[in-house]
Design a protein around this motif. Structure first.
Motif, PDB file in Angstrom:
ATOM      1  N   ALA A 244       2.186   6.552  -6.961  1.00 31.99           N
ATOM      2  CA  ALA A 244       1.774   8.094  -7.126  1.00 31.99           C
ATOM      3  C   ALA A 244       2.020   9.242  -7.012  1.00 31.99           C
ATOM      4  CB  ALA A 244       0.241   7.559  -6.387  1.00 31.99           C
ATOM      5  N   ALA A 245       2.691   9.422  -5.740  1.00 27.52           N
ATOM      6  CA  ALA A 245       3.580  10.743  -5.458  1.00 27.52           C
ATOM      7  C   ALA A 245       4.262  10.622  -6.762  1.00 27.52           C
ATOM      8  CB  ALA A 245       4.207  10.419  -4.305  1.00 27.52           C
TER       9      ALA A 245
ATOM     10  N   ALA B  22       0.654  -0.865   0.098  1.00 28.40           N
ATOM     11  CA  ALA B  22       0.064   0.234   0.155  1.00 28.40           C
ATOM     12  C   ALA B  22       0.405   1.865   0.120  1.00 28.40           C
ATOM     13  CB  ALA B  22      -0.794   0.171   1.261  1.00 28.40           C
ATOM     14  N   ARG B  23       1.906   1.104   0.707  1.00 32.14           N
ATOM     15  CA  ARG B  23       2.647   2.368   0.905  1.00 32.14           C
ATOM     16  C   ARG B  23       3.378   2.473  -0.950  1.00 32.14           C
ATOM     17  NH1 ARG B  23       7.082   2.679   5.787  1.00 32.14           N
ATOM     18  NH2 ARG B  23       7.317   0.815   5.127  1.00 32.14           N
TER      19      ARG B  23
ATOM     20  N   TRP C 260       2.296   1.595  -3.362  1.00 33.26           N
ATOM     21  CA  TRP C 260       1.580   2.733  -4.767  1.00 33.26           C
ATOM     22  C   TRP C 260       1.426   3.460  -4.249  1.00 33.26           C
ATOM     23  CZ3 TRP C 260       0.738   0.858  -8.976  1.00 33.26           C
ATOM     24  CH2 TRP C 260       0.359  -0.635  -8.914  1.00 33.26           C
ATOM     25  N   LEU C 261       1.343   4.226  -2.604  1.00 35.22           N
ATOM     26  CA  LEU C 261       1.172   5.424  -2.534  1.00 35.22           C
ATOM     27  C   LEU C 261       2.040   6.255  -3.294  1.00 35.22           C
ATOM     28  CD1 LEU C 261      -0.853   6.748  -1.700  1.00 35.22           C
ATOM     29  CD2 LEU C 261       0.006   7.101   0.755  1.00 35.22           C
TER      30      LEU C 261
END
Lengths: 300, 302
Positions: free
Chosen positions: B36-37, B29-30, B32-33
């Motif tokens: 995205a950033a 999850a981290r 993917w974040l």
């Protein structure tokens, strides 16, 4: 040389002859396009020569004139020096930052790499015309964007305080060129080092200062020299956009050299100017090379 | 690294991988974040870098009135594609680009004749004085070109070549040191056994060069051709000095004199500028792998 020649076997002699034959174009080119012009330039620097009449020997007069009674020379030197001071750190730091971003291990990075490198392949003239339009005081897109955030943009190339920074901004747009060279350096750093450091609990900040930067110093050193030589040679932008103005605030050294040599045909004086610039570039390169022992890390 | 530390290193890496796998859910999850950033930031930055080119394109499609509209239109209300035809009509653009193309072809032929020959001698043949000559060749790469301009200008003017293309073409037939160096480096990576086997079969030095080495050097040749194109197309100072008639200018010099020669019409100027960089952009998109490879290995610049 001749004793080595006699010691060669007939086959080796044949090979050597073939080599000299293959090298002939380079040897001739080296004599015509390197040795002759450099020798002639050094000589012409001591002469007065307007191309119509033969050069007249005047000793050190050109150099005395340059240093004691030529304000244009000092202005050109000042502009060029200032530009080097502004644009060199800008390019080196921005280039490294961009390269670090481009080195992120995410899919599709090649596309970004392609985009950021585009400015570096476009000709200086096209880039100059484009930025002239972008930085128009009233209708330019940069000042329009600035007005959206309530800033009144300057007159850029048409303001004597902003003209030189404008040229530096324009050259910073080509930072993708340096980034690609940094990127090659970054990709040579072994991933094991980062993994080991991560296991030892080093955070990204530490990893950058303790691994990336030291191992990148050879690349930084190389870039420093290349960019330095490039910054001393700025010509096209000034010729196309400002012609050295306003009030000689972008009167780059190469522009002065060009005007003296190919517009006023003071070929003797211009030769002295070229020789001085070359000496400055060589001296700076040698100096940086000398300091490199202290800060450039070479893997043994 | 000695064997023991290597083993402990591997063990600890494996342990770290196990811990990472256990924490997989939170980690991804981290991750993917983070993706995205990164994408978001890179996209904004890339757009910012492309504004100049996009704005040039937008301007080239505007009418004479629209370019001075305030606030400006980001996208032209009715795109004037005809501007491109007008640019070709008003300015001798086709002429300039043909001149540039001629110079590119002539320089490429020159480099293709001289560079492989010279590089082959440095990379493969044994002869007295090789080291000194090679060092001399490398040192000319470092030399700033401006010091040579005046003597070369006077030499070409004695030869009555000012105003002709000769000063812009002749030097390529004597080998550019950057390309020679590139080629030498490349030829050194080709196994010597190939040469030796051919020599056993009675091949001459030149057969080895043109039948074995050259066909295997395609990647280096590509870099050479791409950079010759780029440098010749973009060169400004030399054609400016050596050429005298407007009609003989290559595109770089021709474009530079637009402002003084024609009334300032920025929409047409931008159309012309865009046309002038299209060949370079096309080449870049097709050859970028070689181009970036050449830069990375040699520090060549665009």
């Amino acid at each position: 040389m001749f004793s080595t020649w006699r010691a060669l076997s007939p086959r080796a002699r044949r090979e050597a002859l073939e080599a000299y034959l293959a090298l002939t174009p380079w040897i001739i080119g080296f004599l015509i396009f390197t040795v002759f012009p450099i020798g002639a330039s050094i000589y012409l620097g001591f002469t007065q020569w307007t191309i119509v009449e033969p050069p007249e020997w005047i000793g050190l007069d050109n150099y005395v004139r340059m240093f004691t009674r030529d304000p244009l020379f000092w202005q050109a030197l000042k502009v060029t020096g200032l530009f080097v001071l502004i644009s060199l750190p800008l390019k080196l730091i921005l280039g490294l930052m961009l390269a670090l971003l481009l080195n992120l291990k995410i899919p599709g990075m090649n596309l970004y790499r392609t985009v950021f490198y585009i400015p570096a392949v476009i000709s200086g003239v096209a880039v100059s015309l484009m930025w002239m339009w972008l930085l128009q005081p009233d209708t330019g897109v940069v000042n329009t964007l600035l007005s959206y955030i309530g800033v009144k943009g300057p007159n850029w190339f048409w303001d004597r305080h902003w003209a030189l920074p404008s040229v530096a901004i324009m050259s910073a747009w080509k930072v993708g060129g340096s980034a690609i060279i940094y990127l090659a350096g970054l990709q040579n750093i072994s991933a094991h080092l980062y993994e080991a450091a991560e296991i030892d609990g080093a955070n990204p900040w530490h990893r950058f200062w303790k691994i990336t930067l030291p191992l990148l110093t050879p690349t930084i050193f190389f870039q420093l020299i290349i960019e330095l030589i490039d910054s001393f040679k700025v010509f096209t932008e000034a010729f196309v956009i400002t012609q050295g103005g306003p009030l000689k605030s972008t009167y780059f050294y190469m522009l002065y050299f060009y005007e003296e040599a190919f517009q006023n045909f003071n070929m003797g004086y211009a030769s002295a100017l070229a020789l001085l610039l070359t000496s400055i570039i060589l001296a700076t390169t040698v100096f940086i090379n000398y300091t490199s022992k202290r800060w450039v890390y070479y893997e043994s | 690294m000695n064997r023991e530390t290597e083993i402990t290193f591997k063990e600890s890496a494996a342990a770290a991988a196990r811990t990472a796998r256990r924490a997989d859910l939170g980690h991804s999850a981290r991750q993917w974040l983070g993706y995205a950033a990164a994408y978001g930031f890179m996209t904004v930055l890339a757009l910012l870098f492309m504004i100049p080119l996009l704005w040039m394109f937008s301007t080239s499609l505007k009418s004479r009135q629209e370019i001075f509209a305030w606030p400006p239109d980001w996208i032209p209300t009715s795109p004037q594609w005809f501007n491109y035809a007008s640019a070709f009509e008003k300015y001798p653009l086709a002429r300039f680009m043909l001149n540039s193309a001629f110079l590119v072809i002539a320089n490429t032929i020159g480099e293709l004749i001289s560079v492989p020959l010279i590089a082959f001698a440095f990379a493969r043949l044994r002869f007295p004085g090789k080291r000194i000559l090679f060092v001399l060749m490398l040192s000319t790469m470092m030399l700033p070109g401006q010091i040579k301009l005046i003597p070369l200008f006077s030499m070409f003017s004695r030869l009555k070549m000012i105003g002709t293309y000769w000063p812009l073409i002749l030097p390529s037939f004597f080998g550019n040191p950057f390309f020679i160096f590139l080629m030498v480096q490349y030829i050194r990576t080709i196994p010597r056994e190939l040469d030796e086997a051919a020599r056993m079969d009675g091949a001459s030095t030149w057969t080895i060069l043109y039948r074995i080495i050259l066909p295997l050097s395609r990647p280096a040749i590509t870099v050479l051709v791409v950079f010759t194109f780029l440098w010749t197309w973009n060169d400004f100072l030399q054609p400016l000095i050596y050429l005298s008639s407007f009609d003989s200018y290559p595109i770089s010099v021709g474009l530079a004199f637009f402002q003084g020669r024609y009334s300032v019409e920025w929409n047409l100027f931008m159309a012309a500028t865009l046309i002038s960089i299209i060949p370079v952009l096309v080449l870049y998109f097709f050859a970028q792998r070689h181009l970036i490879g050449g830069i990375s290995s040699l520090g060549l610049k665009g």
